[in-house]
Design an enzyme around this catalytic site. Sequence first.
Site, PDB file in Angstrom:
ATOM      1  N   SER A 675      37.973  39.896  26.935  1.00 30.82           N
ATOM      2  CA  SER A 675      37.862  40.944  25.979  1.00 30.82           C
ATOM      3  C   SER A 675      38.391  40.492  24.549  1.00 30.82           C
ATOM      4  O   SER A 675      37.963  39.520  24.031  1.00 30.82           O
ATOM      5  CB  SER A 675      38.659  42.097  26.646  1.00 30.82           C
ATOM      6  N   ASP A 748      28.312  45.949  30.527  1.00 31.33           N
ATOM      7  CA  ASP A 748      29.554  46.154  29.802  1.00 31.33           C
ATOM      8  C   ASP A 748      29.776  47.549  29.371  1.00 31.33           C
ATOM      9  O   ASP A 748      29.114  48.249  28.687  1.00 31.33           O
ATOM     10  CB  ASP A 748      29.828  45.121  28.739  1.00 31.33           C
ATOM     11  N   HIS A 782      32.682  46.024  32.081  1.00 34.80           N
ATOM     12  CA  HIS A 782      33.862  45.051  31.236  1.00 34.80           C
ATOM     13  C   HIS A 782      34.712  44.349  31.954  1.00 34.80           C
ATOM     14  O   HIS A 782      34.913  43.054  31.902  1.00 34.80           O
ATOM     15  CB  HIS A 782      34.667  46.097  30.335  1.00 34.80           C
TER      16      HIS A 782
END
Length: 826
Positions: A675, A748, A782
């Site tokens: 991330s 995601d 994610h």
Amino acid sequence: MMLQFARPLVLVVALVSAAQAAETKYQTPPAPIAAMIDATPTPRVIVSGDRKILGILGRENLPTVAALGQPILRLAGHRINPRTNGQAEIRMNWLTEMSFQDMQSGTVKRVALPAKMRFADPAWSPNNQHLAFVAEAANGLELWVADVATAQARRVTGAVLNATFDAPFIWLRDSSGFIVASVKADRKAPPQRSTAPDGPTVQENLGRVAPNPTYEDLLENAHDEALFDYYFTSQLARVDIKGGALQPIGKAGLIAAYSLSPDGKHLLVTQNKRPFSYVVPSNFFPTEIAVWSATGTVEHRVVDRPLIDNLSTARDSVAPGPRNVSWRNDAPATLVWAEAQDGGDPARDVPMHDRVLLQDAPFKDAPRTLTDVKERYVTTVWGRDDVAMVMTRWFKTRHETRLLVDPSKPGTSRIWFERNAQDQYKDPGTPVLKQNAAGRPVMQFASDGNSVLTAGLGAARDGDHPFLAQMALDTGAVNKIWTANEESVHEIVAGVLDDAGTLLLTQRQSATQPPNYFVRKTGATDAPRQLTQFADPMPQFAGVQKQTVAYKRADGVALSGTLYLPPGYDPKRDGPLPTLLWAYPTEFTDAAVAGQVVDRAKNRFTRPQGISHLFLVTQGYAVLDGPSMPIIGVNGAEPNDTYIEQLRDDAKAAVDTVVAMGVADRDRIAVGGHSYGAFMTANLLAHTDLFRAGIARSGAYNRTLTPFGFQAEQRTYWQATDTYQKMSPFTYVQKIKAPVLLIHGGADDNSGTFPIQSERFYAALKGNGATVRYVVLPNEPHGYRGRESTLHTLWEMNGWMERYVKNAPPRARADAGANEPAPTAR
């Protein structure tokens, strides 16, 4: 001659295609990683409100990718499973086993559950005699209860629960039954998408300033609106604990949340309404918050709020009007909420930014002010008629304030404690909560009534020193009445089991012993009594060495990280190892706070989970985990205006440290992150020559695609164009020479990290001749959840490290940067 050359060429192409086809199948990393991934997870626990019973709940391991492949509807910021009318599989943490342990006798009763049952959302009854939960059925979700005395579980409702918004039940105050959110009894088949559109999808804005972040899973058309209406509409109903017919309460609607008043006579109901929006999720839709009677009659409307799609990008921005509406826990039926005094705009210069208000049943009198506050209201922790704690926070400065208020004399408050919210050393602990007569959590007071019990980690340079304390109401002084004092053991207060605050439930662990729960007395010299016997789920990781490494960057800011080394490794004897730095930058407003070091390696039990980079230690790598990457803004400066310079200095200090220790050599160090850590990775590859390779998972690389703020950046692209451009590694993609592995979940669900970020970054790298591999994991959010995806991710990471770090040849010294006083900026 042409034919003679053509046949071998066809063979080569066929061999390459076969190799590529093999790589498109899910792969398994080398031993012992797969066995560690498949280990049975450590159970979770849930303590009864009367502090007598420990519910022990077995957890399901990783779901299969087939399970993740079940149909998902992505509507208004939610992901739901249309089969169950609940959360999508990727968002469920299923439980599979249940036991009750008497904390006094230690006796354990295992609850008999149907074979292969999966359940979630466990909740104790107010009388602590039952544990209710939501169980998965073939055609939906059912409500069940387990009896503590008999250890028997039984079904309360059929598969009628609607859990699209939240947990679909609450207990009645007298524990006689529940209020549930149910699917409408007369609901017909779901709406079908027309094969021919009725017309275009149209959005417009007529001159109004309405910035919005890059949200995921939004409504896109009229069919999505119809699906949202269909699946998210609930009928509240009452049901007896013994089962039976549902008794409807009020009208069905898009009921996003509901809660009973402590006296059980009123319902606080939050409903979404039309018109829906295609640019914000459902929590910003037009919303009515109202108080219902027990039969569903609307008694009082707190707010009828229009669509919110025009908040400024500042993190301290809020909607005007009532927000954070809830019940006061220590009163029969009193509402509490906050209202902005600056119109929701934190840039307005006003003495008080928020007002906290109270309103008692029957809600006819005007609300009265509990207190005005200078920062944004966060929450109220209730205690008794004359004591409550109001917590406020201001994101821009990271300042946090705890105020004491007297609910019997509203209108005044005094500061009890304040600090920088990121300051670990000054954390006084969190108030200990106990269940009151209404079954609601309230602060637990010391026996003298003049102080509140608090529990905290007690962070310090040499590690955590968890404690139980009495925090004086008049001065805020913290008097610690118990402190964990075993250097090799980390023991935290998990609960206080008596009103005197002398009997504690603690969780103990060490570097070699897994976390387990114990009962101990404050002031006693005898050893605590062990309750649970949770075993090491991954003995393959035993023997891994870890230590906190402290160092400083060039400007003197203190930094630290946790260094993991293979069992038996000795740098003096064995020489340097291929090394991975895995990090995540954090923004600060205070250099002293950014430089706080806490040695948490010496007495913490560490076992990797999921897609953790720590699995690589089993393959002979050194891993510097979480090396500090502070980005500091001081004297009013924005941290990100010097992001690249600070990030480069952070990384150089970490690399210099592990090299000086003899653990790593400069020719075999990689950097990685997930991330915002992936964003960091790409920037370090673009702006330094420190690393041989990079691993970037689920990142965002082009900040023009997140133009209304990202992470802690509150300015828009148009307010800080230069910063956005310089922070985007996409801008400098031609300077990335080290091999980079990009991995992204194909589904995601995190704001700002759309898969297109990695897709276009890969295209840019490829177009500039970089060495890059791009892996998309089907159906993964994610954070990757599927077992096959998890194993494949670890296979990719290990393979990349093997190829480009462990077995990399020495770099030409002109490219290595080893003799430079600072990393070479490119």
